[in-house]
Design an enzyme around this catalytic site. Sequence first.
Site, PDB file in Angstrom:
ATOM      1  N   GLN A   4       2.669  -4.575   6.371  1.00 24.63           N
ATOM      2  CA  GLN A   4       1.587  -5.385   6.040  1.00 24.63           C
ATOM      3  C   GLN A   4       1.231  -6.216   7.054  1.00 24.63           C
ATOM      4  OE1 GLN A   4      -0.365  -4.725   3.617  1.00 24.63           O
ATOM      5  NE2 GLN A   4      -2.121  -6.144   4.148  1.00 24.63           N
ATOM      6  N   ALA A  12      -5.178  -8.142   3.379  1.00 27.37           N
ATOM      7  CA  ALA A  12      -4.304  -9.219   3.114  1.00 27.37           C
ATOM      8  C   ALA A  12      -3.375  -9.609   4.229  1.00 27.37           C
ATOM      9  CB  ALA A  12      -3.560  -8.954   1.705  1.00 27.37           C
ATOM     10  N   SER A  38      -0.375  -9.370  -0.123  1.00 32.25           N
ATOM     11  CA  SER A  38      -0.900  -7.903  -0.624  1.00 32.25           C
ATOM     12  C   SER A  38      -0.337  -7.655  -1.850  1.00 32.25           C
ATOM     13  CB  SER A  38      -0.743  -7.006   0.647  1.00 32.25           C
ATOM     14  OG  SER A  38      -1.121  -5.680   0.145  1.00 32.25           O
ATOM     15  N   HIS A  72      -0.352  -4.680  -2.663  1.00 35.94           N
ATOM     16  CA  HIS A  72       0.589  -3.370  -2.197  1.00 35.94           C
ATOM     17  C   HIS A  72       1.971  -3.706  -2.060  1.00 35.94           C
ATOM     18  CE1 HIS A  72      -2.938  -0.720  -2.127  1.00 35.94           C
ATOM     19  NE2 HIS A  72      -3.529  -1.633  -1.506  1.00 35.94           N
ATOM     20  N   ASP A  82      -4.619   2.583  -3.643  1.00 36.64           N
ATOM     21  CA  ASP A  82      -5.870   2.645  -3.103  1.00 36.64           C
ATOM     22  C   ASP A  82      -6.099   4.183  -3.343  1.00 36.64           C
ATOM     23  OD1 ASP A  82      -6.072   0.273  -2.478  1.00 36.64           O
ATOM     24  OD2 ASP A  82      -5.642   0.702  -0.296  1.00 36.64           O
ATOM     25  N   GLU A 119     -13.646  -3.997  -3.581  1.00 39.01           N
ATOM     26  CA  GLU A 119     -12.575  -2.692  -3.405  1.00 39.01           C
ATOM     27  C   GLU A 119     -12.752  -1.917  -4.684  1.00 39.01           C
ATOM     28  OE1 GLU A 119      -9.011  -3.925  -1.539  1.00 39.01           O
ATOM     29  OE2 GLU A 119     -10.042  -4.986  -0.024  1.00 39.01           O
ATOM     30  N   HIS A 124      -9.277   0.064  -5.157  1.00 41.65           N
ATOM     31  CA  HIS A 124      -7.898  -0.453  -5.336  1.00 41.65           C
ATOM     32  C   HIS A 124      -7.618  -1.061  -6.685  1.00 41.65           C
ATOM     33  CE1 HIS A 124      -5.154  -3.751  -3.637  1.00 41.65           C
ATOM     34  NE2 HIS A 124      -5.289  -4.310  -4.596  1.00 41.65           N
TER      35      HIS A 124
HETATM   36 ZN   LIG Z   1      -5.717  -1.798  -1.651  1.00 41.51          ZN
END
Ligand SMILES: [Zn+2]
Length: 285
Positions: A179, A200, A205, A207, A214, A255, A258
């Site tokens: 990230q 982010a 994040s 993630h 995603d 988004e 996501h």
């Molecule tokens: Zn994402």
Amino acid sequence: MPKGKLTRIRLIMRIAVLLLCAAVVTGVSIYLFKPDLFARAGQEAEETEEQPPPDGIIKPDLEPPKPEPKPQLDAPAPEEAPVIPEEAPPKKQAEPGKGLIKVDGNNLFALVTKQTTLGRYAPGDLQTIPAGFVHPSRRGSKHYLRREPLGHLRDMWAAADKAGVQLTVTSAYRSYDTQVSTFNYWVELRGEAKAVTFSARPGQSEHQLGTTIDFNIDTNAGKKQHDWLAKNAHNFGFAMSYPKGAENITGYIYEPWHYRYIGVAAAKEWKAAGKPLCVFLKTKQ
Ligand SMILES: [Zn+2]
């Protein structure tokens, strides 16, 4: 006329003639030996005449003439120029953010916002996502999810496939360090003010949780994925984190690709509540 007065007049006239001659001789000499003085005088006379701008248009964007480059006597010849190693770009927020609320990434309801940080959290049960679930353009590297969300992704993928929709993952788990690179990449490309609206900061994040995916929804085939996910993802425990019109609450743009896994019961509850995920998760803390 008295003789004395006549003599005085003659004397004055002679002096006048002499002065005139001297002036003529001086003028001729200057013209012959210093012609530039005459030229400059003529030029100055011309310059004082105001010239109207061509076509009456003033072009404020015209660049001022560049000064003549001065030779740098102490500069080394180009071929002898020393090789200066490129300085590594400074890492933005290389350490987990100070002043932010630390949250536990193992909690499925962890509140991951711009006011919290996961620090360097990394999940302990990451598993590889089958390549068949991954978008062909992203199959060059492995993608990971935690064990529980991966099981639910398998179920969701099979259900979508049955409905004639092929889900394709473009991104899943991202470590803190990944990230850092991702965020810095976007900052370089779009500037920090813009980057923070869709990328982010490290430690912030979803993630990094290992529960977030995603999906590719960009293409025509993606439109089908998008519609199917919007209608069904919550039944498999996945919630769309950043809905349309909630930018001022989430801090991120819409988004629709996501999705974050929060468990089937909670995702159904979230869907029924109709609130942005971060608002819903606050009630679960
Ligand atoms: Zn994402």
